[in-house]
Design a protein around this motif. Sequence first.
Motif, PDB file in Angstrom:
ATOM      1  N   PRO A  44       0.803  -1.238   0.000  1.00 12.06           N
ATOM      2  CA  PRO A  44       0.000   0.000   0.000  1.00 12.06           C
ATOM      3  C   PRO A  44       0.830   1.280   0.000  1.00 12.06           C
ATOM      4  N   LEU A  45       1.921   1.286   0.778  1.00 15.87           N
ATOM      5  CA  LEU A  45       2.731   2.501   0.868  1.00 15.87           C
ATOM      6  C   LEU A  45       3.441   2.775  -0.450  1.00 15.87           C
ATOM      7  N   ARG A  46       4.002   1.728  -1.059  1.00 14.67           N
ATOM      8  CA  ARG A  46       4.696   1.912  -2.335  1.00 14.67           C
ATOM      9  C   ARG A  46       3.714   2.254  -3.442  1.00 14.67           C
ATOM     10  N   GLN A  47       2.544   1.647  -3.408  1.00 11.06           N
ATOM     11  CA  GLN A  47       1.531   1.950  -4.422  1.00 11.06           C
ATOM     12  C   GLN A  47       1.122   3.416  -4.342  1.00 11.06           C
ATOM     13  N   LEU A  48       1.055   3.951  -3.113  1.00  9.11           N
ATOM     14  CA  LEU A  48       0.686   5.349  -2.923  1.00  9.11           C
ATOM     15  C   LEU A  48       1.671   6.288  -3.605  1.00  9.11           C
ATOM     16  N   PHE A  49       2.947   5.916  -3.571  1.00  6.00           N
ATOM     17  CA  PHE A  49       3.989   6.780  -4.148  1.00  6.00           C
ATOM     18  C   PHE A  49       4.437   6.326  -5.534  1.00  6.00           C
ATOM     19  N   GLY A  50       3.735   5.341  -6.115  1.00  6.25           N
ATOM     20  CA  GLY A  50       4.017   4.946  -7.495  1.00  6.25           C
ATOM     21  C   GLY A  50       5.205   4.028  -7.669  1.00  6.25           C
ATOM     22  N   PHE A  51       5.514   3.183  -6.647  1.00  2.00           N
ATOM     23  CA  PHE A  51       6.624   2.237  -6.751  1.00  2.00           C
ATOM     24  C   PHE A  51       6.098   0.805  -6.728  1.00  2.00           C
ATOM     25  N   ALA A  52       6.923  -0.117  -7.203  1.00  2.00           N
ATOM     26  CA  ALA A  52       6.552  -1.529  -7.203  1.00  2.00           C
ATOM     27  C   ALA A  52       7.804  -2.387  -7.093  1.00  2.00           C
ATOM     28  N   THR A  53       7.592  -3.650  -6.750  1.00  2.00           N
ATOM     29  CA  THR A  53       8.655  -4.656  -6.728  1.00  2.00           C
ATOM     30  C   THR A  53       8.320  -5.708  -7.779  1.00  2.00           C
ATOM     31  N   VAL A  54       9.325  -6.149  -8.521  1.00  2.00           N
ATOM     32  CA  VAL A  54       9.117  -7.170  -9.550  1.00  2.00           C
ATOM     33  C   VAL A  54       9.937  -8.412  -9.188  1.00  2.00           C
ATOM     34  N   ALA A  55       9.256  -9.548  -9.125  1.00  2.00           N
ATOM     35  CA  ALA A  55       9.926 -10.822  -8.853  1.00  2.00           C
ATOM     36  C   ALA A  55       9.607 -11.799  -9.965  1.00  2.00           C
ATOM     37  N   VAL A  56      10.470 -12.778 -10.139  1.00  2.00           N
ATOM     38  CA  VAL A  56      10.218 -13.816 -11.129  1.00  2.00           C
ATOM     39  C   VAL A  56      10.114 -15.157 -10.424  1.00  2.00           C
ATOM     40  N   GLU A  57       9.135 -15.933 -10.821  1.00  2.00           N
ATOM     41  CA  GLU A  57       9.022 -17.307 -10.350  1.00  2.00           C
ATOM     42  C   GLU A  57       9.811 -18.161 -11.330  1.00  2.00           C
ATOM     43  N   SER A  58      10.857 -18.792 -10.808  1.00  2.00           N
ATOM     44  CA  SER A  58      11.772 -19.501 -11.694  1.00  2.00           C
ATOM     45  C   SER A  58      11.974 -20.932 -11.231  1.00  2.00           C
ATOM     46  N   ALA A  59      12.256 -21.811 -12.203  1.00  2.00           N
ATOM     47  CA  ALA A  59      12.600 -23.184 -11.870  1.00  2.00           C
ATOM     48  C   ALA A  59      14.006 -23.265 -11.305  1.00  2.00           C
ATOM     49  N   SER A  60      14.751 -22.141 -11.357  1.00  2.00           N
ATOM     50  CA  SER A  60      16.085 -22.097 -10.753  1.00  2.00           C
ATOM     51  C   SER A  60      15.943 -21.923  -9.253  1.00  2.00           C
ATOM     52  N   GLY A  61      17.059 -22.141  -8.534  1.00  2.00           N
ATOM     53  CA  GLY A  61      17.016 -22.089  -7.080  1.00  2.00           C
ATOM     54  C   GLY A  61      17.361 -20.761  -6.481  1.00  2.00           C
ATOM     55  N   GLY A  62      17.622 -19.731  -7.294  1.00  2.00           N
ATOM     56  CA  GLY A  62      17.933 -18.416  -6.735  1.00  2.00           C
ATOM     57  C   GLY A  62      19.281 -18.403  -6.066  1.00  2.00           C
ATOM     58  N   PHE A  63      19.380 -17.644  -4.956  1.00  2.00           N
ATOM     59  CA  PHE A  63      20.636 -17.540  -4.238  1.00  2.00           C
ATOM     60  C   PHE A  63      20.830 -18.708  -3.282  1.00  2.00           C
ATOM     61  N   GLY A  64      19.835 -19.580  -3.173  1.00  2.00           N
ATOM     62  CA  GLY A  64      19.946 -20.727  -2.289  1.00  2.00           C
ATOM     63  C   GLY A  64      19.650 -20.371  -0.853  1.00  2.00           C
ATOM     64  N   GLY A  65      19.651 -21.382   0.013  1.00  2.00           N
ATOM     65  CA  GLY A  65      19.405 -21.160   1.425  1.00  2.00           C
ATOM     66  C   GLY A  65      18.035 -20.580   1.669  1.00  2.00           C
ATOM     67  N   ASP A  66      17.997 -19.482   2.461  1.00  2.00           N
ATOM     68  CA  ASP A  66      16.722 -18.857   2.783  1.00  2.00           C
ATOM     69  C   ASP A  66      16.282 -17.864   1.711  1.00  2.00           C
ATOM     70  N   ASP A  67      17.151 -17.630   0.774  1.00  4.56           N
ATOM     71  CA  ASP A  67      16.886 -16.594  -0.216  1.00  4.56           C
ATOM     72  C   ASP A  67      16.558 -17.253  -1.550  1.00  4.56           C
ATOM     73  N   LYS A  68      15.421 -17.971  -1.611  1.00  6.15           N
ATOM     74  CA  LYS A  68      15.108 -18.785  -2.782  1.00  6.15           C
ATOM     75  C   LYS A  68      14.331 -18.021  -3.838  1.00  6.15           C
ATOM     76  N   LYS A  69      13.576 -17.021  -3.415  1.00  8.72           N
ATOM     77  CA  LYS A  69      12.814 -16.248  -4.378  1.00  8.72           C
ATOM     78  C   LYS A  69      13.726 -15.221  -5.047  1.00  8.72           C
ATOM     79  N   ILE A  70      13.477 -14.991  -6.319  1.00  2.00           N
ATOM     80  CA  ILE A  70      14.361 -14.121  -7.096  1.00  2.00           C
ATOM     81  C   ILE A  70      13.663 -12.794  -7.356  1.00  2.00           C
ATOM     82  N   THR A  71      14.209 -11.740  -6.792  1.00  2.00           N
ATOM     83  CA  THR A  71      13.687 -10.394  -7.000  1.00  2.00           C
ATOM     84  C   THR A  71      14.403  -9.779  -8.185  1.00  2.00           C
ATOM     85  N   LEU A  72      13.648  -9.403  -9.191  1.00  2.00           N
ATOM     86  CA  LEU A  72      14.231  -8.819 -10.391  1.00  2.00           C
ATOM     87  C   LEU A  72      14.495  -7.333 -10.191  1.00  2.00           C
TER      88      LEU A  72
END
Length: 498
Positions: free
Chosen positions: A304-332
């Motif tokens: 909500p806060l970022r939407q108010l100021f016109g910002f967004a986050t983009v992530a990709v769902e990938s068959a790759s493992g990302g950075f591994g460990g706890d950081d598996k989701k990939i933020t583009l």
Amino acid sequence: MMSDQRYKLHPISAVINFVKGLKELILPFVVLFFANGFNLKENSGQNDFWLSLIPVGIFLLITIGLLISGIIKWWTYEYWFEEGELRVEYGLFVKKKRYIPFDRIQSFNYKEGIFHRVFGLVQVMVETASSTSGEAEVILTAISKEAANRIEIVTRKQKEEIRHADLQDSPLIVEEIAEPLSRVIHKMTTKELIILATTSSSMGVVIAGTAAVLSQFAEFIPFERIFEELSAFIKFGFVIVALSIMAGLFITWLAAVVVTFINYYDFTVWEENDRLIITRGLLEKKRVTIPLNRIQAVKIVENPLRQLFGFATVAVESASGGFGGDDKKITLFPLIRKKELLSPLEELFPRFNWEPSFTKPPKKAKPFFYRIDFIWLAPVILASSYWLFPYGLLSFLVIIPAVLIGLWQYKTTGFAINEQQLTIVYRVFSRVTFHVEKKRIQALESRQSYFQKRREIATVQVRVMSGMTGASAKAANLENENIEEIMKWFEKSNPTIE
């Protein structure tokens, strides 16, 4: 036949393996330390004193075992190239071997921790087509950057040999080849880092972490004296107290900015030979490589806060493992202005329609977005009203934000079909726009409760491959005919997944 020269890891990998194992023992050590260390003086007898040292002795034995294990793994770990494969072998009493054909290797991800950067080393994580759980197929804990480059060069040349059948059975000669062309897609600025920290949950993490640390020392904190000092402090007046609270929040915000700055320092995304390469980090530099053909879906998230100021986050769902460990989701793109979003996305994914026209739920579905909240709100409100009467009656006011959030979700929800693409937009608190191609969809299902059936509405959910559990998005309470439209679209001839 390839060269079977065997290579070793850098000796510092023994220390890294030891420290990694030691990190997992920090919490048990803290518990033992405070449970036994400070109570030694309270033990009256000598026998009690020695008995209290048993847990500490066990911890020391485990620590020594971890150190020896790290040394053995480094001493026995070898990797080499043979018969079109990257081969790894380690172990003293039980030999572990892993052979990975070069044509199965999808990408190499890198980490540079503090130990790595001191000695000019890098950790290499080898990903294959089956690396979907966030765990790499092979991890080379610490090798030189030259050795890492050699692995990439050998892999690339071997894949070229596989591609060109006329070079079969010829010896593989490792030689310098020209660097592939690359172009920068996005690079975060310092201003964006500060905005990212301010609008993220980092402040909550800092507060929760501080509270957790303090809770470990609760036995030794003089709360009564602190309470007396605090009571005397409050007497100075509302302005002083307010300024102190603001100062505390400012320090927390500053800590969140520092944490975010360290984690996302020099965040850069560039494209190279049909791959996305993402690098970030100050103390621990990370680099992840994502083949474009392994990206399953693109997700645009606006809190909500970022939407108010016109910002967004983009992530990709990938068959790759990302950075591994706890950081598996990939933020583009951790943070990017909405008005600047379309250009890089259109460059990377030209087949997607990034501004589709959405079909919304019908008006009759509106109550379904907040009605379910009453199921868990009702007992809480009734209990509060009874036990905390008359102030508990104020709990009825919770109904107002519950209804407003439901209406907000109703206005957000929708779907769009564009040829081979499905887009779903929904909201819990943050607005999520989920873009996926038909050929990437693993499962598409519709669900309809008894009450939805009476209103002729239903919910559709799409799932794609991402990690072990996959990723999903759903559009709730759509018209039955809209659900049928989506299901028929999916049932039509589906292109083969790349």
